[in-house]
Write an enzyme that holds these catalytic residues in place. Structure first.
Site: not given
Length: 226
Positions: A67-69, A194
């Site tokens: 997820h994300s980074y 997000h």
């Protein structure tokens, strides 16, 4: 960034309820492992967090979810442990190429956040609305370029899950638009913010189950927002 494996708790329990083995990870220097930050944690450290678990737990045919980074981390882990990874799932995440850093892929809005560091200068402060368990995140991990030995051609299935409900412009829109036109990827767009594991857990669970259960290599594009 700033979070731990506990942010996937609901999804983890649901996947286990379907009979899957799930190993949520907290990266070095973050969350309950924040006391290890001063050892110099960077992107390589976080990639090794994953590959070390794959090796120690003797895991093969893994479906890595970032997820994300975390997209930076799973990409590096798939490159360094090619015999242990079957599929990659990017949940509103960075999709780096060789030589790219998280900073390179982030927007100016994210850059401003990354520069809000703690007094020691080595970590990024969590944003005010983050989970209260969130901690500062090692700055070196977002600045270090990813070095890939290959092209990840050994990965059978790649999935991108885009969060279409950002209150501000999403920094992941360009990546999503590029990947949805690529026949080598399965893409989905969900009507959530997000943190899709919180905003759209049922829809995300369905996508994860499809990726884990089918593994057929057949490509599908499920882009309409749900």
């Amino acid at each position: 960034m700033c979070h731990g494996g506990w942010c996937f708790e609901e999804i983890t329990e649901r996947l286990r309820g379907h009979g899957h083995r799930v190993v949520p990870l907290t990266l070095t220097g973050v969350g309950e492992r924040s006391h290890l930050r001063h050892a110099g944690a960077n992107l390589d450290t976080h990639i090794e967090d994953v590959t070390a678990v794959l090796s120690a737990e003797n895991i093969h045919d893994a479906v890595l979810v970032g997820h994300s980074y975390g997209g930076m981390v799973i990409t590096g882990a798939a490159d360094r442990a090619p015999d242990r990874v079957k599929s990659l799932i990017y949940v509103d995440a960075m999709v780096p190429g060789n030589g790219e850093s998280c900073w390179d892929l982030a927007s100016e809005q994210e850059h401003r956040w990354y520069l809000d560091v703690v007094e020691s200068g080595d970590a990024i402060r969590p944003l005010p609305f983050f989970d209260p368990r969130a901690t500062s995140h090692p700055l070196a991990s977002v600045l270090q370029p990813l070095r890939l030995a290959g092209d990840l051609a050994h990965i059978r299935d790649r999935t991108y899950v885009y969060a279409a409900g950002w209150a501000t412009p999403s920094p992941f829109t360009a990546a999503y638009e590029r990947l949805r036109a690529d026949p080598g990827w399965t893409t989905h767009a969900l009507a959530g913010g997000h943190n899709l594991m919180r905003d759209a857990p049922a829809e995300l669970l369905r996508i994860l189950l499809e990726a884990a259960d089918l593994g057929t290599g057949a490509r599908q594009h499920a882009d309409p927002v749900r």
